[in-house]
Design a protein around this motif. Structure first.
Motif, PDB file in Angstrom:
ATOM      1  N   ILE A   1      44.578  43.775  37.051  1.00 38.00           N
ATOM      2  CA  ILE A   1      43.943  44.777  37.626  1.00 38.00           C
ATOM      3  C   ILE A   1      44.674  45.960  37.787  1.00 38.00           C
ATOM      4  CG2 ILE A   1      42.404  45.369  39.846  1.00 38.00           C
ATOM      5  CD1 ILE A   1      41.886  42.528  39.861  1.00 38.00           C
TER       6      ILE A   1
ATOM      7  N   VAL B   1      35.205  40.109  38.530  1.00 35.80           N
ATOM      8  CA  VAL B   1      36.505  40.064  37.646  1.00 35.80           C
ATOM      9  C   VAL B   1      37.009  38.844  37.442  1.00 35.80           C
ATOM     10  CG1 VAL B   1      38.707  41.302  37.324  1.00 35.80           C
ATOM     11  CG2 VAL B   1      36.968  42.728  37.706  1.00 35.80           C
ATOM     12  N   ILE B   2      37.430  38.244  38.554  1.00 35.10           N
ATOM     13  CA  ILE B   2      38.385  37.132  38.666  1.00 35.10           C
ATOM     14  C   ILE B   2      37.599  35.949  38.316  1.00 35.10           C
ATOM     15  CG2 ILE B   2      40.210  35.862  39.959  1.00 35.10           C
ATOM     16  CD1 ILE B   2      40.968  38.341  41.414  1.00 35.10           C
TER      17      ILE B   2
ATOM     18  N   TYR C   1      48.504  42.898  39.515  1.00 38.06           N
ATOM     19  CA  TYR C   1      48.200  44.243  40.208  1.00 38.06           C
ATOM     20  C   TYR C   1      49.062  45.496  39.445  1.00 38.06           C
ATOM     21  CZ  TYR C   1      46.731  48.081  42.857  1.00 38.06           C
ATOM     22  OH  TYR C   1      46.369  49.550  43.452  1.00 38.06           O
TER      23      TYR C   1
ATOM     24  N   SER D   1      39.751  49.699  38.037  1.00 35.79           N
ATOM     25  CA  SER D   1      38.994  49.849  39.126  1.00 35.79           C
ATOM     26  C   SER D   1      37.981  51.122  38.787  1.00 35.79           C
ATOM     27  CB  SER D   1      39.862  50.152  40.463  1.00 35.79           C
ATOM     28  OG  SER D   1      39.067  50.478  41.576  1.00 35.79           O
TER      29      SER D   1
ATOM     30  N   TRP E   1      33.197  43.218  43.206  1.00 38.20           N
ATOM     31  CA  TRP E   1      33.503  43.753  41.774  1.00 38.20           C
ATOM     32  C   TRP E   1      34.759  42.771  41.452  1.00 38.20           C
ATOM     33  CZ3 TRP E   1      38.525  45.584  40.349  1.00 38.20           C
ATOM     34  CH2 TRP E   1      38.635  46.270  38.934  1.00 38.20           C
ATOM     35  N   THR E   2      35.734  42.489  42.508  1.00 43.32           N
ATOM     36  CA  THR E   2      36.955  41.848  42.120  1.00 43.32           C
ATOM     37  C   THR E   2      36.474  40.385  42.124  1.00 43.32           C
ATOM     38  OG1 THR E   2      38.088  43.290  43.655  1.00 43.32           O
ATOM     39  CG2 THR E   2      39.051  41.209  42.994  1.00 43.32           C
TER      40      THR E   2
ATOM     41  N   LEU F   1      42.279  42.459  47.827  1.00 45.84           N
ATOM     42  CA  LEU F   1      41.029  42.054  47.373  1.00 45.84           C
ATOM     43  C   LEU F   1      41.319  40.665  46.650  1.00 45.84           C
ATOM     44  CD1 LEU F   1      38.840  45.124  46.663  1.00 45.84           C
ATOM     45  CD2 LEU F   1      39.008  43.721  48.704  1.00 45.84           C
ATOM     46  N   ILE F   2      42.388  40.435  46.017  1.00 48.17           N
ATOM     47  CA  ILE F   2      42.810  39.490  45.053  1.00 48.17           C
ATOM     48  C   ILE F   2      43.012  38.326  46.021  1.00 48.17           C
ATOM     49  CG2 ILE F   2      44.836  38.540  43.809  1.00 48.17           C
ATOM     50  CD1 ILE F   2      45.661  41.410  42.900  1.00 48.17           C
TER      51      ILE F   2
ATOM     52  N   PHE G   1      39.085  49.605  44.777  1.00 46.70           N
ATOM     53  CA  PHE G   1      40.287  48.370  44.639  1.00 46.70           C
ATOM     54  C   PHE G   1      41.259  48.751  45.631  1.00 46.70           C
ATOM     55  CE2 PHE G   1      43.668  45.694  43.460  1.00 46.70           C
ATOM     56  CZ  PHE G   1      43.297  44.747  43.545  1.00 46.70           C
TER      57      PHE G   1
ATOM     58  N   GLY H   1      34.157  47.083  46.133  1.00 41.85           N
ATOM     59  CA  GLY H   1      35.253  46.145  45.466  1.00 41.85           C
ATOM     60  C   GLY H   1      35.289  44.959  45.767  1.00 41.85           C
TER      61      GLY H   1
ATOM     62  N   TYR I   1      41.326  45.169  33.851  1.00 41.25           N
ATOM     63  CA  TYR I   1      40.387  45.861  34.167  1.00 41.25           C
ATOM     64  C   TYR I   1      40.807  46.869  35.172  1.00 41.25           C
ATOM     65  CZ  TYR I   1      38.039  41.409  33.302  1.00 41.25           C
ATOM     66  OH  TYR I   1      37.482  40.177  32.652  1.00 41.25           O
TER      67      TYR I   1
END
Length: 368
Positions: free
Chosen positions: A266, A322-323, A209, A296, A318-319, A228-229, A304, A315, A294
């Motif tokens: 991110i 992304v991952i 991040y 946010s 979305w996260t 969120l990760i 995010f 988010g 990415y």
């Protein structure tokens, strides 16, 4: 009157008493009189508030965000000024709230400006179980005088925010909207809980991040800012176990990030994102080589982080995309984005607008 008739009347009376008691127990407003009602806030204080709450101000951005989502017409001021880009996604009738600061990271609240907004009610965010909460709330109440201050549990954890959203919905008379927001959140929380639980440690993607315009500030695992990760099963390279168990923001060097060599980066910072692919130092990272950086989405609230809170509900999917895009092919991010913005930001996006928001964040068109 015979014995049987008396027994029937007694049973009816008992049933009526039980029904009334049940209603009073399940409703937050335990005593209501003309023009006012007594409620118990989330720190156990009983206070009198207007029966119909029409003007509200919150002392921190997470609570303000929830109020904007569930009852924007009742929100009378915000804690910080929206940018011009953010205002593109704010309906005109909500674009000119006064800015009164607040008591959070900046500690720049003005009691005079809060009072000038003429609120019926002030919402104070508390940390659940925090030792200083009662004294803080008492201080606020003293400074705000006759304006009631209602303590509501912190809404910064996207997995625990539902209880506070429900409580706020009951207080302001927006139960249906609050329930709608929680349903949306629970749908994606259930999805990521189920799928992330099946990830073997060796299959988890590593994520960095990047905060600040140079990308060299970050937050480790278990920090609210990078939650969120953790939630979707990513492996935060700035693990708190390697940083003295701190959950606050930390400064790192480019050499440290290169040694971590994350799969994915991110960021919330537009300036960092705009130059990361042209910077020779960052070019050494696999995430940069593979176009896995990415940004946010930002407007009208970041998806995010900053603020942490109900704005991060969108988010979550979305996260996840992304991952782990291959694991979440069944999420239609264009539809999810349009639904969220319409229901909670009171702004109807076209398909093209939603698609552009997502493409600008770095998501590949094939993953939308």
């Amino acid at each position: 009157m015979n014995k049987k008739s008396k027994m029937i009347i007694l049973i009816v009376v008992i049933l009526v008493v039980v029904a009334v008691a049940t209603h009073l127990f399940l409703t937050p407003s335990t005593i209501e009189t003309e023009g006012s009602k007594n409620v118990t806030d989330m720190i156990g204080r009983s206070l009198e508030i207007p029966a119909s709450v029409d003007n509200i101000v919150a002392t921190s951005p997470p609570m303000t965000t929830v109020l904007y989502m569930i009852a924007p017409e009742k929100l009378k001021a915000v804690n910080f000024q929206w940018t011009d880009d953010e205002l593109k996604y704010v309906p005109g009738q909500y674009a000119n709230y006064p800015v009164v600061g607040g008591w959070y990271g900046t500690q720049d609240g003005s009691y005079e400006e809060f009072i000038a907004a003429e609120p019926d009610l002030i919402i104070e965010s508390i940390d659940e179980g925090g030792d200083g909460d009662l004294s803080t709330v008492k201080e606020r109440q003293e400074k705000f005088g006759s304006i009631p201050v209602l303590a509501v549990n912190d809404t910064t954890d996207v997995e625990k925010v539902g209880e506070s959203i429900t409580f706020m919905g009951e207080v302001v008379g927006a139960q249906e909207k609050a329930s709608q927001l929680n349903d949306f959140n629970n749908k994606y929380l259930d999805m990521v809980h189920e799928r992330s639980s099946k990830l073997a440690d060796g299959d988890k993607k590593t994520v960095y991040y990047a905060e600040g315009d140079d990308g060299l500030q970050t937050n480790p695992s278990h920090s609210a800012h990078g939650q969120l990760i953790d939630l979707v099963g990513g492996k935060n390279v700035a693990d708190s176990a390697n940083q003295g168990n701190t959950t606050s923001g930390i400064q790192v060097s480019i050499e440290q990030v290169i040694s971590w060599n994350p799969d994915i980066i991110i960021t919330n910072d537009k300036e960092f994102y705009s130059k990361v692919y042209s910077d020779n130092n960052w070019a050494q990272l696999d995430a940069v080589k593979n176009k896995e950086v990415y940004l946010s989405p930002q407007s009208p609230f970041k998806w995010f982080d900053r603020p942490v809170g109900a704005n991060m509900i969108i988010g979550v999917p979305w996260t996840a995309k992304v991952i782990y895009p291959d694991d979440y092919k069944d999420i239609d991010m264009i539809s999810a984005t349009k639904e969220f913005y319409s229901n909670f930001y009171h702004f109807d996006l076209s398909d093209d607008q939603a698609k552009q928001l997502l493409l600008d964040s770095g998501l590949k068109e094939s993953n939308l």
